[in-house]
Design an enzyme around this catalytic site. Structure first.
Site, PDB file in Angstrom:
ATOM      1  N   ASP A  39      30.718  41.032  37.295  1.00 17.07           N
ATOM      2  CA  ASP A  39      30.609  39.728  37.933  1.00 17.07           C
ATOM      3  C   ASP A  39      31.245  39.776  39.325  1.00 17.07           C
ATOM      4  OD1 ASP A  39      29.372  38.653  35.737  1.00 17.07           O
ATOM      5  OD2 ASP A  39      31.187  37.731  34.914  1.00 17.07           O
ATOM      6  N   TYR A  67      39.065  46.877  30.058  1.00 18.86           N
ATOM      7  CA  TYR A  67      39.340  45.864  31.077  1.00 18.86           C
ATOM      8  C   TYR A  67      40.770  45.349  30.950  1.00 18.86           C
ATOM      9  CZ  TYR A  67      34.197  45.400  31.228  1.00 18.86           C
ATOM     10  OH  TYR A  67      32.846  45.630  31.319  1.00 18.86           O
ATOM     11  N   ASP A  81      34.752  30.966  33.217  1.00 20.46           N
ATOM     12  CA  ASP A  81      35.787  31.539  34.082  1.00 20.46           C
ATOM     13  C   ASP A  81      36.175  30.499  35.142  1.00 20.46           C
ATOM     14  OD1 ASP A  81      33.885  31.650  36.196  1.00 20.46           O
ATOM     15  OD2 ASP A  81      33.282  33.671  35.628  1.00 20.46           O
ATOM     16  N   ARG A 172      34.628  37.081  29.613  1.00 24.20           N
ATOM     17  CA  ARG A 172      34.872  35.643  29.803  1.00 24.20           C
ATOM     18  C   ARG A 172      34.502  34.852  28.559  1.00 24.20           C
ATOM     19  NH1 ARG A 172      29.744  34.003  32.417  1.00 24.20           N
ATOM     20  NH2 ARG A 172      28.697  35.928  33.018  1.00 24.20           N
TER      21      ARG A 172
END
Length: 288
Positions: A39, A67, A81, A172
């Protein structure tokens, strides 16, 4: 001619395609593709495949990822988000023990509902296109795997998480779902990919470093690094000729996949041995 894999530390605000477009100009090569979308708000490891290495993208699609993400509790948004519109805010009374208990529920094989703001296509339309038009449609959950979910830090309404997951996992959405389980809502406030397949943040280079380099092509990793988990095979001249001609040949090697090299050490192909024959899965030598 540029050929190889460039491990980019993607900057915030750039799409993965923005990075690809920029590198086409820098490397003077039209054949450039990325290995897994990040993203715009996300940063970190983005493998970019250049030249004949683009033939290897399909083998990277199922790579596991890791992540580091920030979960903001008490806030629910339409994009899941902090870049989206706030839909609801709630007070946060969650204690660390309750958060750790919630995280444990999200490890292992999971069914995750793709978010509306995603590139998933349904009926030929990308979900984010429908979402921007104010539409929400029914989606089917997808199976993902969270191999590990670690709490790195927790202060009041903010938690820093480390996630090791399978392909197709939306971090997210994970943040949103954790917030729902806790009853206060939640969304993702930041995301950094620290590992993608065999490639880590330690070997990634920033766009600024690439642009400042006198020889950007020197930053490319050989395509065979993608297949480092497979055993290496060195062929005879006759066997190399078979591989270059796309022909199978009999052998006594154990069944499985191999990185295959010429007698001079040049990487030729990813091959597979079945029923006593070696066949090419995908070649990477220059046909010229």
């Amino acid at each position: 001619m540029a050929n190889g894999i460039l491990i980019v530390d993607k900057p915030e605000g750039w799409t993965s395609q923005d990075v690809v477009s920029k590198l086409r100009g820098v490397l003077h090569e039209k054949r450039v593709g990325h290995g897994g979308t990040l993203d715009p708000m996300a940063t970190g490891v983005l493998p970019v495949f250049v030249g004949r290495a683009t033939r290897a993208v399909e083998f990277f699609e199922h790579a596991e990822k890791s992540y580091e993400a920030t979960l903001l509790l008490g806030v629910t948004t339409d994009t899941q988000d902090t870049s989206g519109t706030v839909l609801e805010t709630r007070p946060v009374t969650t204690e660390e023990a309750a958060l750790r208990e919630a995280l444990a529920r999200f490890t292992g094989v999971q069914q995750q509902l793709p978010p509306m703001y995603s590139a998933v296509k349904i009926g030929g339309k990308k979900l984010y296109e429908l979402a921007r038009a104010g539409k929400e449609i029914e989606r089917k959950p997808r199976e993902i795997t969270i191999f590990s979910l670690e709490l790195l830090d927790f202060t009041e309404n903010s938690a820093r998480l480390r996630v090791h997951c399978s392909k197709g996992t939306y971090i997210r959405t994970l943040c949103h779902d954790i917030g729902q389980v806790l009853g206060c809502g939640g969304c993702m406030a930041s995301l950094r990919r620290v590992q993608a397949g065999a490639y880590t943040l330690a070997e990634a280079v920033t766009l600024d470093e690439i642009l400042a380099s006198a020889d950007p092509q020197a930053l490319l990793k050989p395509v065979d690094t993608l297949f480092s988990t497979y055993p290496r095979l060195s062929l005879t001249a006759g066997q190399e000729k078979c591989v270059r001609n796309g022909a199978a040949f009999t052998c006594k090697w154990a069944e499985g996949r191999y990185r295959v090299y010429s007698p001079s050490g040049a990487f030729l192909a990813l091959c597979e041995v079945t029923d006593g024959k070696l066949k090419t899965v995908k070649s990477f030598f220059d046909p010229q």
